[in-house]
Structures are given as C-alpha cells and as structure tokens.
Enzyme design. Structure first.
Site, PDB file in Angstrom:
ATOM      1  N   GLU A 110       0.845  -1.205   0.000  1.00 49.60           N
ATOM      2  CA  GLU A 110       0.000   0.000   0.000  1.00 49.60           C
ATOM      3  C   GLU A 110       0.878   1.251   0.000  1.00 49.60           C
ATOM      4  OE1 GLU A 110      -3.078  -0.251  -0.520  1.00 49.60           O
ATOM      5  OE2 GLU A 110      -3.251  -2.395  -0.153  1.00 49.60           O
TER       6      GLU A 110
ATOM      7  N   TRP B 206       1.920   1.754  -3.435  1.00 51.11           N
ATOM      8  CA  TRP B 206       0.868   2.407  -4.246  1.00 51.11           C
ATOM      9  C   TRP B 206       0.990   3.925  -4.123  1.00 51.11           C
ATOM     10  CZ3 TRP B 206      -2.168   1.222  -8.123  1.00 51.11           C
ATOM     11  CH2 TRP B 206      -2.640  -0.072  -8.294  1.00 51.11           C
TER      12      TRP B 206
ATOM     13  N   TRP C 120     -20.061  12.409 -20.209  1.00 42.21           N
ATOM     14  CA  TRP C 120     -20.576  12.362 -18.839  1.00 42.21           C
ATOM     15  C   TRP C 120     -21.960  12.993 -18.801  1.00 42.21           C
ATOM     16  CZ3 TRP C 120     -17.606   9.168 -16.384  1.00 42.21           C
ATOM     17  CH2 TRP C 120     -16.233   9.140 -16.622  1.00 42.21           C
TER      18      TRP C 120
ATOM     19  N   ASN D  96     -11.146   2.498   2.513  1.00 41.74           N
ATOM     20  CA  ASN D  96     -10.720   2.340   1.113  1.00 41.74           C
ATOM     21  C   ASN D  96     -11.702   1.533   0.267  1.00 41.74           C
ATOM     22  OD1 ASN D  96      -8.729   2.440  -1.103  1.00 41.74           O
ATOM     23  ND2 ASN D  96      -8.667   0.226  -0.746  1.00 41.74           N
TER      24      ASN D  96
ATOM     25  N   TRP E  98     -15.419  11.985 -13.174  1.00 42.76           N
ATOM     26  CA  TRP E  98     -14.616  11.673 -11.980  1.00 42.76           C
ATOM     27  C   TRP E  98     -14.057  12.940 -11.328  1.00 42.76           C
ATOM     28  CZ3 TRP E  98      -9.535  13.261 -12.226  1.00 42.76           C
ATOM     29  CH2 TRP E  98      -8.973  13.454 -13.501  1.00 42.76           C
TER      30      TRP E  98
ATOM     31  N   TRP F 267      -9.124   7.985  -8.285  1.00 46.45           N
ATOM     32  CA  TRP F 267     -10.354   8.363  -9.004  1.00 46.45           C
ATOM     33  C   TRP F 267     -10.267   7.955 -10.469  1.00 46.45           C
ATOM     34  CZ3 TRP F 267     -15.239   9.489  -8.123  1.00 46.45           C
ATOM     35  CH2 TRP F 267     -15.604   9.820  -6.819  1.00 46.45           C
TER      36      TRP F 267
HETATM   37  P1  FAD Z   1      -4.105   1.830   5.130  1.00 41.27           P
HETATM   38  O1  FAD Z   1      -4.931   0.810   4.437  1.00 41.27           O
HETATM   39  O2  FAD Z   1      -3.692   1.534   6.525  1.00 41.27           O
HETATM   40  O3  FAD Z   1      -2.831   2.073   4.213  1.00 41.27           O
HETATM   41  C1  FAD Z   1      -1.631   2.686   4.703  1.00 41.27           C
HETATM   42  C2  FAD Z   1      -1.215   3.801   3.792  1.00 41.27           C
HETATM   43  O4  FAD Z   1      -0.897   3.299   2.495  1.00 41.27           O
HETATM   44  C3  FAD Z   1      -2.274   4.862   3.552  1.00 41.27           C
HETATM   45  O5  FAD Z   1      -2.341   5.781   4.600  1.00 41.27           O
HETATM   46  C4  FAD Z   1      -1.791   5.468   2.247  1.00 41.27           C
HETATM   47  O6  FAD Z   1      -0.743   6.372   2.438  1.00 41.27           O
HETATM   48  C5  FAD Z   1      -1.244   4.262   1.504  1.00 41.27           C
HETATM   49  N1  FAD Z   1      -2.291   3.711   0.620  1.00 41.27           N
HETATM   50  C6  FAD Z   1      -3.171   2.724   0.902  1.00 41.27           C
HETATM   51  N2  FAD Z   1      -3.955   2.474  -0.168  1.00 41.27           N
HETATM   52  C7  FAD Z   1      -3.571   3.323  -1.136  1.00 41.27           C
HETATM   53  C8  FAD Z   1      -3.987   3.550  -2.469  1.00 41.27           C
HETATM   54  N3  FAD Z   1      -4.957   2.839  -3.046  1.00 41.27           N
HETATM   55  N4  FAD Z   1      -3.380   4.533  -3.171  1.00 41.27           N
HETATM   56  C9  FAD Z   1      -2.383   5.266  -2.629  1.00 41.27           C
HETATM   57  N5  FAD Z   1      -1.932   5.083  -1.372  1.00 41.27           N
HETATM   58  C10 FAD Z   1      -2.505   4.125  -0.640  1.00 41.27           C
HETATM   59  N6  FAD Z   1      -5.312   7.957  -0.189  1.00 41.27           N
HETATM   60  C11 FAD Z   1      -4.741   9.075   0.252  1.00 41.27           C
HETATM   61  O7  FAD Z   1      -3.750   9.010   0.982  1.00 41.27           O
HETATM   62  N7  FAD Z   1      -5.236  10.303  -0.099  1.00 41.27           N
HETATM   63  C12 FAD Z   1      -6.332  10.442  -0.897  1.00 41.27           C
HETATM   64  O8  FAD Z   1      -6.730  11.567  -1.201  1.00 41.27           O
HETATM   65  C13 FAD Z   1      -6.959   9.263  -1.367  1.00 41.27           C
HETATM   66  N8  FAD Z   1      -8.075   9.332  -2.154  1.00 41.27           N
HETATM   67  C14 FAD Z   1      -8.658   8.172  -2.601  1.00 41.27           C
HETATM   68  C15 FAD Z   1      -9.763   8.249  -3.468  1.00 41.27           C
HETATM   69  C16 FAD Z   1     -10.363   7.079  -3.936  1.00 41.27           C
HETATM   70  C17 FAD Z   1     -11.539   7.180  -4.882  1.00 41.27           C
HETATM   71  C18 FAD Z   1      -9.877   5.826  -3.540  1.00 41.27           C
HETATM   72  C19 FAD Z   1     -10.508   4.551  -4.039  1.00 41.27           C
HETATM   73  C20 FAD Z   1      -8.776   5.740  -2.701  1.00 41.27           C
HETATM   74  C21 FAD Z   1      -8.136   6.887  -2.236  1.00 41.27           C
HETATM   75  N9  FAD Z   1      -7.005   6.835  -1.387  1.00 41.27           N
HETATM   76  C22 FAD Z   1      -6.410   8.004  -0.973  1.00 41.27           C
HETATM   77  C23 FAD Z   1      -6.353   5.538  -1.071  1.00 41.27           C
HETATM   78  C24 FAD Z   1      -6.839   4.856   0.223  1.00 41.27           C
HETATM   79  O9  FAD Z   1      -8.229   4.759   0.229  1.00 41.27           O
HETATM   80  C25 FAD Z   1      -6.369   5.581   1.479  1.00 41.27           C
HETATM   81  O10 FAD Z   1      -4.982   5.790   1.441  1.00 41.27           O
HETATM   82  C26 FAD Z   1      -6.684   4.781   2.731  1.00 41.27           C
HETATM   83  O11 FAD Z   1      -8.044   4.445   2.791  1.00 41.27           O
HETATM   84  C27 FAD Z   1      -6.322   5.611   3.963  1.00 41.27           C
HETATM   85  O12 FAD Z   1      -6.622   4.903   5.140  1.00 41.27           O
HETATM   86  P2  FAD Z   1      -5.473   4.258   6.024  1.00 41.27           P
HETATM   87  O13 FAD Z   1      -4.417   5.292   6.288  1.00 41.27           O
HETATM   88  O14 FAD Z   1      -6.108   3.595   7.189  1.00 41.27           O
HETATM   89  O15 FAD Z   1      -4.880   3.216   4.987  1.00 41.27           O
END
Ligand code: FAD
Length: 429
Positions: free
Chosen positions: A254, A257, A285, A320, A338, A361
């Site tokens: 993650e 990512w 759209w 997420n 989007w 997105w």
């Molecule tokens: P955890 O699941 O504990 O993950 C740890 C860290 O890994 C996150 O804090 C983040 O830094 C990174 N991470 C995890 N998943 C992703 C991912 N898919 N893409 C990029 N990094 C990831 N994440 C953001 O940090 N900022 C946003 O603005 C953002 N917008 C999103 C919009 C959409 C439509 C979607 C589907 C996902 C988005 N995410 C975003 C990715 C992800 O949903 C969040 O990082 C995550 O839910 C944050 O919760 P957590 O810190 O408990 O994540």
C-alpha cells in the site's frame, strides 16, 4: 539577529523533528537553524476557515514549538505568498542557507523553482532533500529510463531496489540546534483559523500483522489511519518502513501504491485536469447536478454508498473499500465526471493527497493508468454481503436503511450498469 548568520529550515509536509531528512542535514551544518512554517495564502484562501487539516497543521506546529521552547528556540510562523515571505525574512535575518524537503506536486515544484531562482540571485544557498518517499520519481524507472505506468512491475522494481538498511530513520534534531527566537506563537485567530469539529485520529500500526485479513472490512478498525500523518509528515516514511518491513508484504504494497501515484503525477502532471488515457476524453458524462447532490449527501438509496458518503461527511475519512464503491458508483452508475467526485473528496478527506486521490479516481473511472476496465461495474448491493455481511458499517451510518424513511435506489443497478458499459464502449470506438 541580523548579524548572526543562520540557516532556515522551511517545513512544509514534514511536521516533525525526528526522521526528518532535510532538518537533520541542516543540523549537521555549522549554523543555528530558524524553523519556519509559512501558511501559504495560495492554498489557505481556497479552504474553509474551520478546515480540520489546517487545524491539524496548527496543532502539530504548536507541539513542536513547545518542545523547542525548552531551549529558548521556537517556530517562526508566517502567512503569505511563500516567495514574498522568504524575501521579507531575508531582510530580518542574515540567512546563509535555506533547507527544505522536496515536494513533487506541480504547484510545489513551480513554487520551489521560483524560490531557487531568487535564492541564487541573492546569494543564499537553497538545499532540497528526499524525505517523504523511499524512492523519488526518478529512482524507480523501467530499464529504458521511461516511467512505469503499471503498478505491479513498478512494485517489483521498487522491491528490488529496497534494502531496509539503506533507509534508516534520521535521529531527532535537538532544541539546541535552533536559533534562540523570542517571538510568541501566533493564535489561531491571528491566522484566521477557526476550530474544527473534526479531529485527526492517531495512527495505529498494531493492525499491520493482521492487515491482510482485516483491511477490506469497513466495520473493523483494520487499517492504520496513517493517511493524514503521511500527508503532513507527522511520521517519517523511514520510521514506518523499519517498523513494518518484517511483516507480511501487503501493507508495504500500500505504501508502494502511494509512491506509484506520486511518480505518475510527477511524470504526467497533465493528470491533474485530464484523463491519463486520452481516448476517454470522448466519454459523454451526464453530469446531473441533482444526482451529484444526492451522492454527496449520502442519499442515493444504496446503503453502502450512502454509508461511505456519510462517514466522509462526518469524520473526514472513508474506508478504502467504500471509496472504491462510492467512486465507481458516481462514475459508472451516474456517469458523472470523476473530476467532480475527486474535487468533493479533496474538500472532505483529512488524508487528501493530490497524487493518490487523482490516481484512485482515475482508476475507478477507468480513465487512469493501470485502471479498472470500464466494463467492471461494482454492484453496490452485493458488495454488502462481501464486505459488511453483518451490516454493522451500514447500521452505523445509515441506521434508517430498512425503514420507509430511506429513499428507493436513485437508479436501477442493471439499467445503470448496461448504460455505463454502452456509453463507454461507444465513446472508445
Ligand atoms: P491503510 O490501508 O492503513 O494504508 C496505509 C497507507 O498506504 C495509507 O495511509 C496510504 O498512504 C497508503 N495507501 C493505501 N492504499 C492506497 C492507495 N490505493 N493509493 C495510494 N496510497 C494508498 N489515499 C490518500 O492518501 N489520499 C487520498 O486523497 C486518497 N483518495 C482516494 C480516493 C479514492 C476514490 C480511492 C478509491 C482511494 C483513495 N485513497 C487516498 C487511497 C486509500 O483509500 C487511502 O490511502 C486509505 O483508505 C487511507 O486509510 P489508512 O491510512 O487507514 O490506509
């Protein structure tokens, strides 16, 4: 003050004294450091006065300031256009060097280029450091030097380069490294910041050992809540990877990512306003404003979508799995651009990060690099059985979902699915 030569450390998205690459490098030099934070008017003017993220920044700065006070040091807090502020500061202090950590967003790169040009002109050294990532956008490239646009090979190359011993956390910089600075810490009022009802929760790495099994279930506290801490740098990335490196790889993936989308934004800055894949520009759209409003407010008649939107509106967070469902619903079921959804998330999310928000997105809309194929349309009802079988998450946010008060689905799933696939297909032909 004017006589003593000093170094400035300009904090931006790295609000910590420990494991801060640029700050540590500054402390290795001979000069005392003036810690500076600039509330950037260009950013602040776009946000509501009670923005939770601005409050979080303020509180994080205050915490550091209080720590530095033990040695008569303290933060220099300014508000304005960064270049103008730095120019003013160079009149007040004898600045020999400015240190700061690199920021890869298009706006930040432009800002820093202007600062670098000015600093050169007036004979101030300007040093930038890698801090917020393990690998910068130029460090993980294909063998032919091109950037990766698909996640899995990017991740494989990232893992190949990653030797944990090379990424040790930097030690804390002691208060004695800083300039004695008497100025009072500003009040929120003086900066036009109003208190927010929403607070950023602490992060929790205890979830990491079970992350693979818990991360998909929004009713569980199964994810780390690291988002805002990574965004504003209240934790260092090296500290984190040292903590999780021996755990199962899913969590590290993650974090990869995050760096994947950062390098996409860096190499393809057009994604800020445009589809990564140009042929999707032809998607017509529907952009119905009434429908968008229902989505924003969590009144679509689909409990999983509504639960997610209400969680976002009330807490600044959305799980997420539910982000994927709500985003997919907006783009596919409602055929709303989007960019509308992205902007709404940007306004509300505590962990809003341009690169990740935009990348995810575009993934959900099918317009991005390595995106979900356009014909994959989540069924927001069957997703409940998969990820919220006991309806705990839904009951938390949509307690009335079984009652007559709850609206009927605003659009019928089967029709919407076929309409989406047909619309995309025609546009891509
Ligand atoms: P955890 O699941 O504990 O993950 C740890 C860290 O890994 C996150 O804090 C983040 O830094 C990174 N991470 C995890 N998943 C992703 C991912 N898919 N893409 C990029 N990094 C990831 N994440 C953001 O940090 N900022 C946003 O603005 C953002 N917008 C999103 C919009 C959409 C439509 C979607 C589907 C996902 C988005 N995410 C975003 C990715 C992800 O949903 C969040 O990082 C995550 O839910 C944050 O919760 P957590 O810190 O408990 O994540």
């Amino acid at each position: 003050m004017k006589n003593e030569k000093i170094a400035v450390f300009w904090f931006r998205r790295d609000l910590r004294l420990t494991d801060n690459a640029g700050l540590y490098a500054a402390a290795e030099g001979d000069l005392k450091i003036l810690p500076l934070f600039i509330f950037d008017e260009n950013i602040l003017d776009e946000l509501p006065e009670d923005d939770a993220r601005v409050n979080f920044i303020f509180n994080s700065l205050k915490r550091m300031h209080d720590k530095l006070r033990s040695n008569d040091a303290g933060f220099c807090i300014r508000k304005g256009n960064p270049l103008d502020v730095l120019k003013e500061l160079s009149e007040e202090f004898n600045i020999a060097t400015i240190h700061t950590n690199r920021d890869y967003e298009p706006y930040a790169r432009k800002r820093d280029k202007a600062v670098a040009d000015w600093a050169k002109e007036v004979g101030i050294e300007f040093h930038r450091y890698k801090d917020q990532v393990i690998f910068e956008p130029q460090e993980v490239l294909k063998d032919d030097g091109d950037p990766y646009v698909v996640y899995t090979p990017f991740k494989n190359k990232w893992m190949e380069h990653f030797k944990p011993a090379d990424h040790q956390a930097y030690p804390e910089v002691e208060a004695s490294s800083f300039v004695a600075f008497e100025q009072e810490f500003p009040t929120k009022e003086s900066l036009n910041i109003k208190p927010s009802e929403i607070e950023v929760p602490d992060y929790d790495l205890d979830v990491v050992p079970n992350y693979k099994d818990t991360r998909n279930f929004p009713a569980k506290d199964g994810t780390s809540r690291l988002g805002p801490h990574l965004r504003f740098g209240t934790v260092g990335i090296r500290t984190l990877v040292q903590d999780v490196k021996d755990e199962e790889e899913t969590f590290l993936s993650e974090l990869i990512w995050r760096e994947f989308f950062m390098q996409i934004l860096y190499h393809f800055p057009k994604v800020v306003n445009n589809n990564f894949r140009e042929k999707y520009d032809a998607v017509p759209w529907r952009n119905n404003k009434e429908e968008f409003k229902k989505w924003c407010e969590g009144n679509t008649g689909y409990p999983m979508v509504d639960a997610g939107m209400r969680e976002l509106n009330n807490t600044g967070y959305m799980h997420n799995r539910v982000r994927m469902i709500t985003a997919g619903f907006l783009c596919k079921h409602l055929l709303i651009d989007w960019r509308w959804g992205e902007a709404y998330f940007a306004e509300k999310l505590l962990d809003y990060e341009l690169a990740s928000n935009n990348g995810n997105w575009q993934w959900a809309a099918g317009t991005g690099c390595d995106a979900a194929p356009y014909f994959r349309v989540f069924n927001p009802t069957t997703q409940i059985d998969k990820f919220d079988k006991q309806r705990e998450y839904i009951e938390t946010w949509v307690p009335e979902y079984k009652s007559d008060d709850y609206p009927q689905p605003m659009v019928e799933h089967k029709m919407a699915r076929e309409r989406a696939i047909e619309t995309y297909k025609e546009a891509l032909n």
